[in-house]
Design an enzyme around this catalytic site. Structure first.
Site, PDB file in Angstrom:
ATOM      1  N   GLU A 186       1.295  -6.041   8.837  1.00 63.94           N
ATOM      2  CA  GLU A 186       2.084  -5.396   7.782  1.00 63.94           C
ATOM      3  C   GLU A 186       3.168  -4.513   8.393  1.00 63.94           C
ATOM      4  O   GLU A 186       2.906  -3.365   8.750  1.00 63.94           O
ATOM      5  CB  GLU A 186       1.164  -4.548   6.886  1.00 63.94           C
ATOM      6  CG  GLU A 186       1.913  -3.848   5.755  1.00 63.94           C
ATOM      7  CD  GLU A 186       0.995  -3.003   4.859  1.00 63.94           C
ATOM      8  OE1 GLU A 186      -0.183  -2.820   5.188  1.00 63.94           O
ATOM      9  OE2 GLU A 186       1.497  -2.516   3.838  1.00 63.94           O
ATOM     10  N   LYS A 228       2.169  -9.433   5.760  1.00 64.34           N
ATOM     11  CA  LYS A 228       2.246  -8.597   4.548  1.00 64.34           C
ATOM     12  C   LYS A 228       3.551  -7.822   4.584  1.00 64.34           C
ATOM     13  O   LYS A 228       3.620  -6.720   5.148  1.00 64.34           O
ATOM     14  CB  LYS A 228       1.039  -7.659   4.489  1.00 64.34           C
ATOM     15  CG  LYS A 228       1.052  -6.705   3.310  1.00 64.34           C
ATOM     16  CD  LYS A 228      -0.319  -6.114   3.045  1.00 64.34           C
ATOM     17  CE  LYS A 228      -0.260  -5.019   2.001  1.00 64.34           C
ATOM     18  NZ  LYS A 228      -1.570  -4.673   1.465  1.00 64.34           N
TER      19      LYS A 228
HETATM   20  P1  13P Z   1       1.019  -0.694  -2.008  1.00 68.38           P
HETATM   21  O1  13P Z   1       0.883  -2.021  -2.714  1.00 68.38           O
HETATM   22  O2  13P Z   1       0.609   0.472  -2.840  1.00 68.38           O
HETATM   23  O3  13P Z   1       2.322  -0.524  -1.320  1.00 68.38           O
HETATM   24  O4  13P Z   1      -0.061  -0.702  -0.835  1.00 68.38           O
HETATM   25  C1  13P Z   1      -0.190  -1.818  -0.049  1.00 68.38           C
HETATM   26  C2  13P Z   1      -0.818  -1.446   1.216  1.00 68.38           C
HETATM   27  O5  13P Z   1      -1.793  -2.028   1.608  1.00 68.38           O
HETATM   28  C3  13P Z   1      -0.227  -0.356   1.998  1.00 68.38           C
HETATM   29  O6  13P Z   1      -0.703  -0.431   3.286  1.00 68.38           O
END
Ligand code: 13P
Length: 348
Positions: A186, A228
């Site tokens: 991510e 992500k």
């Molecule tokens: P949000 O969808 O609230 O941005 O959170 C996703 C997430 O896993 C942040 O690390």
């Protein structure tokens, strides 16, 4: 049955199977991995006591939501939650397995200021990671998450920050795969600030390209990995906010330009968008680009799934049912968006 396929000290067959299960149907992922400070912040804003017991009650509400597995394939947990149980002593991990939801685990240890770069963040958590991954695997986790934060501002992000964060993501991903755990990588380009959508596109594309160069250099198995990303969207304070179609088009074009086709899946964070906005954008991507997407494209939201339910719950037992109904409804809306079947008319 033949012997498992082992490449680069990893079982690619198991990684592929887990990834396929996580990306199945029109389902997506539920991020419920808020760290203690983040969870406490959300509780404080909603007037809920910030204690371990209230966090347990809240996570119990989520994992026992009836039929959530119809729309959710995997749930990302925080370390504390892995060891917690329901009122009648069933581990949350077991509740999820029984609901057909694969448990995953956030393994990064949060962000700190990057040395020499006071406005930028670097993520911690590689120390002892293999031991922690083996432990989580033994407890039933089959995938993990590591979040890097990229900030847009005056003169930032720096090349050094992108390089350092993506290098850590790549090391983490390799260690996960060697522990038979599917890594979610991510690299979140934050929505904070007044930057334009064009700037978000540029930074997101660059970050993801550098990330895949690092992942490939580490020998990470791309079909057993989930990206992500953020959607490509103007900063929260930018006076020019683009249409749904423009956000969807910019996001898909950015990903097509930067994400190799063999990647196992792409699952968006919501990043501060409202649940409706996030669903509209995902829906528009599918309606317009479904036949052009080389990877499954779904959601891995935290706030855009949970926030309305948290606000209904307010920490009170008598509100659990209403909050669970809301969580189930938000999951159904996100799933409809993935299927290209969302509309504002059904979202009320
Ligand atoms: P949000 O969808 O609230 O941005 O959170 C996703 C997430 O896993 C942040 O690390």
């Amino acid at each position: 049955m033949g012997a498992p396929v082992v490449v680069n000290n990893m079982n690619t067959e198991e990684l592929q199977q887990t990834t396929t299960a996580l990306m199945a149907g029109d389902k997506g992922l539920l991020a419920m991995d808020e760290s203690l400070p983040t969870c406490n912040k959300r509780f404080q804003e909603a007037g809920i006591p910030q204690t371990e017991e209230y966090r347990r009650k809240y996570r119990q509400l989520i994992v026992t939501t009836p039929n959530l597995g119809e729309y959710i394939s995997g749930a990302i947990l925080f370390d504390e939650t892995v060891y917690q149980s329901t009122d009648d002593q069933v581990l949350f991990m077991d509740v999820l397995h029984r609901a057909g939801i694969i448990p995953g685990i956030k393994v990064d240890e949060g962000t700190v200021e990057m040395p020499g770069h006071p406005k930028e963040k670097i993520t911690r958590g590689l120390d002892g990671l293999t031991e922690r991954l083996n432990n989580y695997y033994g407890l039933g986790a089959r995938f993990a998450k590591w979040r890097a934060v990229i900030t847009i501002g005056e003169g930032i992000p720096s090349d050094e920050n992108i390089a350092a964060n993506t290098k850590l993501l790549a090391r983490y991903a390799l260690l996960c795969q060697q522990a038979d755990i599917v890594p979610i990588v991510e690299p979140e380009v934050l929505m904070d600030g007044d930057h334009t959508i064009e700037r978000c596109y540029e930074v997101t594309e660059k970050t993801i390209k550098v990330l895949f160069t690092q992942l490939q250099a580490e020998g990470v198995y791309l079909p057993g990995l989930i990206l992500k990303p953020n959607m490509v969207i103007a900063g929260k304070d930018c006076p020019v906010q683009k249409s749904t179609d423009e956000v969807a088009t910019a996001t898909v074009n950015c990903l097509l330009a930067s994400v190799p086709p063999e990647v196992g899946g792409v699952a968006f964070l919501s990043g501060g968008q409202s649940p409706q906005e996030a669903a509209r954008h995902l829906h528009a991507m599918h309606v317009k680009f479904d036949d052009k997407l080389p990877w499954p494209l779904t959601f891995s939201f935290a706030r855009a799934l949970q926030q309305p339910a948290l606000e209904l719950w307010k920490g009170k037992d008598e509100n659990v049912k209403a909050a669970q109904d809301m969580l189930y409804f938000r999951a159904s809306m996100a799933s409809a968006a993935r299927a290209g079947q969302y509309s504002v008319d059904i979202d009320n």
